[in-house]
Write an enzyme that holds these catalytic residues in place. Sequence first.
Site, PDB file in Angstrom:
ATOM      1  N   ARG A 155       8.538 -40.463 -39.561  1.00  0.00           N
ATOM      2  CA  ARG A 155       9.329 -39.445 -38.856  1.00  0.00           C
ATOM      3  C   ARG A 155      10.108 -40.009 -37.676  1.00  0.00           C
ATOM      4  O   ARG A 155      10.963 -39.325 -37.113  1.00  0.00           O
ATOM      5  CB  ARG A 155       8.438 -38.255 -38.465  1.00  0.00           C
ATOM      6  CG  ARG A 155       7.956 -37.452 -39.667  1.00  0.00           C
ATOM      7  CD  ARG A 155       7.069 -36.296 -39.256  1.00  0.00           C
ATOM      8  NE  ARG A 155       5.842 -36.712 -38.629  1.00  0.00           N
ATOM      9  CZ  ARG A 155       4.715 -37.008 -39.276  1.00  0.00           C
ATOM     10  NH1 ARG A 155       4.669 -36.917 -40.601  1.00  0.00           N
ATOM     11  NH2 ARG A 155       3.638 -37.390 -38.623  1.00  0.00           N
ATOM     12  N   GLU A 195      -4.691 -39.870 -33.637  1.00  0.00           N
ATOM     13  CA  GLU A 195      -5.311 -38.591 -33.297  1.00  0.00           C
ATOM     14  C   GLU A 195      -6.213 -38.173 -34.467  1.00  0.00           C
ATOM     15  O   GLU A 195      -7.245 -37.558 -34.277  1.00  0.00           O
ATOM     16  CB  GLU A 195      -4.217 -37.541 -33.050  1.00  0.00           C
ATOM     17  CG  GLU A 195      -4.740 -36.228 -32.509  1.00  0.00           C
ATOM     18  CD  GLU A 195      -3.651 -35.160 -32.399  1.00  0.00           C
ATOM     19  OE1 GLU A 195      -2.491 -35.453 -32.692  1.00  0.00           O
ATOM     20  OE2 GLU A 195      -4.006 -34.030 -32.022  1.00  0.00           O
TER      21      GLU A 195
HETATM   22  P1  AMP Z   1      -0.586 -41.040 -31.695  1.00  0.00           P
HETATM   23  O1  AMP Z   1      -0.721 -42.421 -32.232  1.00  0.00           O
HETATM   24  O2  AMP Z   1      -1.896 -40.344 -31.544  1.00  0.00           O
HETATM   25  O3  AMP Z   1       0.269 -40.992 -30.446  1.00  0.00           O
HETATM   26  O4  AMP Z   1       0.150 -40.185 -32.814  1.00  0.00           O
HETATM   27  C1  AMP Z   1       1.528 -40.255 -32.964  1.00  0.00           C
HETATM   28  C2  AMP Z   1       1.908 -40.368 -34.406  1.00  0.00           C
HETATM   29  O5  AMP Z   1       1.172 -39.476 -35.215  1.00  0.00           O
HETATM   30  C3  AMP Z   1       3.348 -40.016 -34.603  1.00  0.00           C
HETATM   31  O6  AMP Z   1       3.882 -40.897 -35.597  1.00  0.00           O
HETATM   32  C4  AMP Z   1       3.339 -38.595 -35.070  1.00  0.00           C
HETATM   33  O7  AMP Z   1       4.271 -38.415 -36.110  1.00  0.00           O
HETATM   34  C5  AMP Z   1       1.940 -38.346 -35.567  1.00  0.00           C
HETATM   35  N1  AMP Z   1       1.273 -37.208 -34.950  1.00  0.00           N
HETATM   36  C6  AMP Z   1       0.117 -37.234 -34.244  1.00  0.00           C
HETATM   37  N2  AMP Z   1      -0.266 -36.031 -33.860  1.00  0.00           N
HETATM   38  C7  AMP Z   1       0.673 -35.190 -34.309  1.00  0.00           C
HETATM   39  C8  AMP Z   1       0.847 -33.764 -34.239  1.00  0.00           C
HETATM   40  N3  AMP Z   1      -0.056 -32.978 -33.607  1.00  0.00           N
HETATM   41  N4  AMP Z   1       1.937 -33.238 -34.808  1.00  0.00           N
HETATM   42  C9  AMP Z   1       2.845 -34.023 -35.455  1.00  0.00           C
HETATM   43  N5  AMP Z   1       2.731 -35.350 -35.569  1.00  0.00           N
HETATM   44  C10 AMP Z   1       1.653 -35.931 -35.009  1.00  0.00           C
END
Ligand code: AMP
Length: 181
Positions: free
Chosen positions: A67, A104
């Site tokens: 994305r 996450e």
């Molecule tokens: P993080 O590594 O935890 O910062 O997660 C970021 C990545 O996971 C990005 O590539 C986002 O597309 C996806 N992502 C994580 N949490 C979400 C969420 N609640 N909604 C949409 N995309 C998320």
Amino acid sequence: MSISTHTSLAERLNACIRNVPDFPQPGILFKDITPVFLDWQLCNDITDELISRLKTKPDAVCVVESRGFFIGMMLAHKMQIPLVPVRKKGKLPSETRAYTYTLEYGSATLEIHKGVIKKDWNVLIHDDVLATGGTAIAAAELVKAEGGKIAGFAFIVELAFLSGKEKIASYTAPIESVISY
Ligand code: AMP
């Protein structure tokens, strides 16, 4: 939908982001940005807004699968700089460098093609959502391992309650997002 010129960019963006509860697993409120792509003007304005917040033009933008690719390509095109994709393990066909990290939800390995980042390039990292910061750190570590410097981070959405910004603050400023929840 007609948009008032008095409506802020963040409000227009908020109106287009779809909240999907319990996706891809229970407890996650997924921020679905695919409706944003139906509105070319909004995509254009998001891109211009993120660029306007950079003090200097980066040498390249590193974008995270998948994305991060959409607005990432627009950032690269508008700034007339190279785009370097970081992809999930096994997707890039040539010789790669890998970095494994915690999400996450779950864990993941990201890869970058070796030898694409030129030494001391100032590289902007872009992804759609900043959540815990693990993905942004992975991209930054891959860029650094390839000899680049981190010029900043640009996201469409920040999930501030997950404190990702604090985790990536040690890399560099600016850390920008169009909307924060
Ligand atoms: P993080 O590594 O935890 O910062 O997660 C970021 C990545 O996971 C990005 O590539 C986002 O597309 C996806 N992502 C994580 N949490 C979400 C969420 N609640 N909604 C949409 N995309 C998320």
